[in-house]
Every structure is written in C-alpha cells, then in structure tokens.
Design a protein around this motif. Sequence first.
Motif, PDB file in Angstrom:
ATOM      1  N   UNK A  48      13.357 -94.854   6.068  1.00 50.96           N
ATOM      2  CA  UNK A  48      11.980 -95.020   5.576  1.00 50.96           C
ATOM      3  C   UNK A  48      11.315 -93.658   5.376  1.00 50.96           C
ATOM      4  N   UNK A  49      11.470 -92.751   6.349  1.00 54.79           N
ATOM      5  CA  UNK A  49      10.890 -91.420   6.197  1.00 54.79           C
ATOM      6  C   UNK A  49      11.541 -90.669   5.034  1.00 54.79           C
ATOM      7  N   UNK A  50      12.864 -90.781   4.905  1.00 60.76           N
ATOM      8  CA  UNK A  50      13.548 -90.110   3.793  1.00 60.76           C
ATOM      9  C   UNK A  50      13.011 -90.596   2.446  1.00 60.76           C
ATOM     10  N   UNK A  51      12.780 -91.902   2.343  1.00 59.82           N
ATOM     11  CA  UNK A  51      12.383 -92.486   1.059  1.00 59.82           C
ATOM     12  C   UNK A  51      10.907 -92.280   0.741  1.00 59.82           C
ATOM     13  N   UNK A  52      10.115 -91.873   1.719  1.00 61.45           N
ATOM     14  CA  UNK A  52       8.682 -91.683   1.473  1.00 61.45           C
ATOM     15  C   UNK A  52       8.255 -90.218   1.526  1.00 61.45           C
ATOM     16  N   UNK A  53       8.829 -89.437   2.426  1.00 58.06           N
ATOM     17  CA  UNK A  53       8.417 -88.037   2.561  1.00 58.06           C
ATOM     18  C   UNK A  53       9.180 -87.129   1.597  1.00 58.06           C
ATOM     19  N   UNK A  54      10.483 -87.346   1.448  1.00 62.26           N
ATOM     20  CA  UNK A  54      11.267 -86.458   0.581  1.00 62.26           C
ATOM     21  C   UNK A  54      10.786 -86.461  -0.875  1.00 62.26           C
ATOM     22  N   UNK A  55      10.408 -87.611  -1.463  1.00 60.80           N
ATOM     23  CA  UNK A  55       9.854 -87.546  -2.830  1.00 60.80           C
ATOM     24  C   UNK A  55       8.609 -86.667  -2.911  1.00 60.80           C
ATOM     25  N   UNK A  56       7.789 -86.687  -1.868  1.00 59.61           N
ATOM     26  CA  UNK A  56       6.604 -85.823  -1.826  1.00 59.61           C
ATOM     27  C   UNK A  56       7.010 -84.356  -1.812  1.00 59.61           C
ATOM     28  N   UNK A  57       8.019 -84.016  -1.021  1.00 61.75           N
ATOM     29  CA  UNK A  57       8.470 -82.626  -0.951  1.00 61.75           C
ATOM     30  C   UNK A  57       9.104 -82.185  -2.267  1.00 61.75           C
ATOM     31  N   UNK A  58       9.837 -83.092  -2.919  1.00 60.65           N
ATOM     32  CA  UNK A  58      10.427 -82.747  -4.220  1.00 60.65           C
ATOM     33  C   UNK A  58       9.334 -82.525  -5.263  1.00 60.65           C
ATOM     34  N   UNK A  59       8.295 -83.344  -5.207  1.00 61.08           N
ATOM     35  CA  UNK A  59       7.176 -83.172  -6.140  1.00 61.08           C
ATOM     36  C   UNK A  59       6.489 -81.832  -5.893  1.00 61.08           C
ATOM     37  N   UNK A  60       6.284 -81.476  -4.631  1.00 64.62           N
ATOM     38  CA  UNK A  60       5.677 -80.188  -4.308  1.00 64.62           C
ATOM     39  C   UNK A  60       6.541 -79.035  -4.822  1.00 64.62           C
ATOM     40  N   UNK A  61       7.862 -79.152  -4.652  1.00 69.62           N
ATOM     41  CA  UNK A  61       8.761 -78.095  -5.114  1.00 69.62           C
ATOM     42  C   UNK A  61       8.644 -77.911  -6.626  1.00 69.62           C
ATOM     43  N   UNK A  62       8.532 -79.032  -7.353  1.00 73.13           N
ATOM     44  CA  UNK A  62       8.376 -78.942  -8.812  1.00 73.13           C
ATOM     45  C   UNK A  62       7.060 -78.277  -9.192  1.00 73.13           C
ATOM     46  N   UNK A  63       6.072 -78.370  -8.303  1.00 74.78           N
ATOM     47  CA  UNK A  63       4.774 -77.730  -8.536  1.00 74.78           C
ATOM     48  C   UNK A  63       4.752 -76.288  -8.038  1.00 74.78           C
ATOM     49  N   UNK A  64       5.886 -75.815  -7.511  1.00 73.13           N
ATOM     50  CA  UNK A  64       5.961 -74.448  -7.013  1.00 73.13           C
ATOM     51  C   UNK A  64       5.449 -74.263  -5.601  1.00 73.13           C
ATOM     52  N   UNK A  65       5.263 -75.362  -4.867  1.00 72.95           N
ATOM     53  CA  UNK A  65       4.752 -75.297  -3.491  1.00 72.95           C
ATOM     54  C   UNK A  65       5.936 -75.331  -2.537  1.00 72.95           C
ATOM     55  N   UNK A  66       6.037 -74.311  -1.681  1.00 66.99           N
ATOM     56  CA  UNK A  66       7.178 -74.200  -0.778  1.00 66.99           C
ATOM     57  C   UNK A  66       6.785 -74.146   0.693  1.00 66.99           C
ATOM     58  N   UNK A  67       5.534 -73.792   0.984  1.00 70.10           N
ATOM     59  CA  UNK A  67       5.121 -73.538   2.360  1.00 70.10           C
ATOM     60  C   UNK A  67       4.021 -74.507   2.783  1.00 70.10           C
ATOM     61  N   UNK A  68       3.925 -74.746   4.081  1.00 69.27           N
ATOM     62  CA  UNK A  68       2.926 -75.669   4.609  1.00 69.27           C
ATOM     63  C   UNK A  68       1.508 -75.239   4.252  1.00 69.27           C
ATOM     64  N   UNK A  69       1.237 -73.932   4.347  1.00 69.50           N
ATOM     65  CA  UNK A  69      -0.127 -73.470   4.111  1.00 69.50           C
ATOM     66  C   UNK A  69      -0.563 -73.650   2.658  1.00 69.50           C
ATOM     67  N   UNK A  70       0.377 -73.926   1.767  1.00 69.15           N
ATOM     68  CA  UNK A  70       0.039 -74.155   0.359  1.00 69.15           C
ATOM     69  C   UNK A  70      -0.282 -75.620   0.065  1.00 69.15           C
ATOM     70  N   UNK A  71      -0.094 -76.485   1.059  1.00 72.98           N
ATOM     71  CA  UNK A  71      -0.357 -77.919   0.874  1.00 72.98           C
ATOM     72  C   UNK A  71      -1.807 -78.186   1.257  1.00 72.98           C
ATOM     73  N   UNK A  72      -2.688 -78.197   0.270  1.00 69.92           N
ATOM     74  CA  UNK A  72      -4.097 -78.441   0.550  1.00 69.92           C
ATOM     75  C   UNK A  72      -4.481 -79.860   0.138  1.00 69.92           C
ATOM     76  N   UNK A  73      -5.742 -80.191   0.336  1.00 72.97           N
ATOM     77  CA  UNK A  73      -6.227 -81.539   0.034  1.00 72.97           C
ATOM     78  C   UNK A  73      -6.025 -81.873  -1.438  1.00 72.97           C
ATOM     79  N   UNK A  74      -6.277 -80.903  -2.293  1.00 76.12           N
ATOM     80  CA  UNK A  74      -6.134 -81.148  -3.725  1.00 76.12           C
ATOM     81  C   UNK A  74      -4.718 -81.533  -4.106  1.00 76.12           C
TER      82      UNK A  74
END
Length: 339
Positions: A48-74
């Motif tokens: 369940x975590x793999x299927x819900x969190x990993x797509x979010x991380x892949x989307x962030x990677x496509x947006x150029x976001x790699x680090x926790x501090x770059x994940x803001x509310x927006x």
Amino acid sequence: MGAVIHAVRVVNDGGFVPVRRQPPLVVGYEHFRLDRQGQLLSPKTLIYYDETVLPFLRWLAAEGVRRFEEVDVGRVRTYRAFLATKMGKWGRPLAPKTILESHRAVLCFLRWARREGYAVDGRVLELTAPRVPDKEPTVYHIAQLKRILAACNPSVPTEDMVVRILVGSGLRREELCGLAVVGPDGLSDVMTDSLGTGRVELRVRWNAGAKGRKSRRVPITPKLAEAIKRYEARHRRDTDLPQLLINGHGNPYQGPGIKSMMDRLTERTGFRIHAHAFRHTFATVPAKMGWNFEHLRAAMGHSDFGMLQRYVRLATERDLGSRADWVDLIASNPATEWS
C-alpha cells in the motif's frame, strides 16, 4: 525496494568511480519502508505504501525535486490537483477515495520523516484532507439476501458457504480466505467449546489475514457452525491444506477468487454484490438486535467506536426485514446469552 546506492564504487585498480546517488527523498523512503517492515507491518500494508508514496516521489523527481526541504505546501497541492485530473487504468478519473488514500499515505511518510529529523516543512503536515463524498454503505435487506442465496450455484456449494460466512460473521475477504479446518495450534477456527450453551465463535487469527494482525473472535449462530462442518465433511476437496475454502484447482481461495464469485452472483441476481457489503450488513443487523457496543466493536475488529456510529445510524433508519429471519443467520446479542 532496492538497496541504497552509495556515492562511490571501488574498482580493481584501487581507484574510485563516482556513482550517481539516489535522491535523498528516495533514500528517506527506503529508510521509512525498512522501519515499517521492522515493525512487522503486513506485506499488504507495505505494498500500500509503495503504491501510494512512490508515485508521489516519481512525480517530484520529474519536477526536479530531490530533497525533503524542497517539498513545500505548493508542491503537495499541485500533486493533489494532478491526481484529481489523472485518468486511472480503466480510462476514468481516479476515485475520490483513491486521492484521499494518497494524501494520507504521503502525510504519514512526511510525518515519520520529520520525527526522524529530516527537513520537512511543517505546513505540509497541516494540509486538510481532500473531501470525499459520504456514500451510503450497501446493506442487504433480508429479501435481497434470500435472492443471493437462491442464486448460488447448487453444483458449487462453496458459493452458498461463502455468503453465509460473510453475512454471519462480517469477515473481510482476506480473513475469510484464512479460515482453517486445523490451525497451527491443532484447533479448528470454528470454536465449538461452548456449543452446549448455544455459543459458537469463529476465530480470526493474526497470521491468517486479520487486518492489522489483530486476532479476534466473532460470535456466530450454531446453525452456521453446523453448515461449516457439513460443508467440510461433504463438499470440501480432499486435501492436506489447512484452509477451509479450496477452489476447483485444489488451491486455497484468495481475494480475487472471492471477488469473481461475487461478480457471478451479481450477474445472476441483477444487482451489485460485493463481499464488503455483507460486512456492512453484519454490523447493522446486530446493532438492530441490541448488541453491546463493545461486543460489536470486538467482533468487527475496529480499534475504536467511531466506525460503529455509522452502523447504529443505519440500524435506526433501515428496515431490513423480520428479526425472526435474521436470527438463523446472525447471532443474537452475546451479552444476553451468558449463563
């Protein structure tokens, strides 16, 4: 999840070759997953975590976001908006519940990361959950249940048995499939020790599909216990496997097999039938019968009384048919049967 890739790799001549590091967010998720696995969460929960969190991380990677501090509310809001317009595998928009589950899983991961000392924007953790329609649970009237039982294929006794167990115990699909004629301790999951006083229980074991690995006992009617024993003696395939329900291929039933059975019953009756609706029915009928809240909570396997409020409301609003028709299917109030 694969192992974390280190920053350098030693080669035969003693030199060092740079290796591309995993993004810190991915490494953090690997840390999170190992922590959850070490807490003995079920494989289903880890998936369940793999299927819900990993797509979010892949989307962030496509947006150029790699680090926790770059994940803001927006960023998180933009991802939720992306999910709201995304098409699922059947070419339809994602269900609101799917988007809500994604929100919960992502925030669970980020809350864990903050506790572990990762740089997480606290405002992200304050985001409100997406609004999900409050759909009315499916609860079967006794007339509908009789139609379902009549639609069961007489040449496949397992269909009738499955319906009777589901409505008579409120078990989830995985818990149903985990029922055994002989458990690891040498005992049947149909507990008949108190049969002389009219009380029988189904044992839901932590290592046989119980949600959250929480064992429990569910009161059932003596007639259901008799039906299970008759099925075991007359219709169950001759096998050394411990599971009660064995399919036509000689293998234990699993969730998809139960779903296929429900789909066949849907075609025969003309209205939708799904396993969880029997669970809703089981919870609502005992509420009408006057079960003690604690007995009902324990039988359902809930950790608190919050979910029961819905069934109590349904019990007061719905006419489900004659009580006399239900008492052969669902046990009467356990609190009044002890003598």
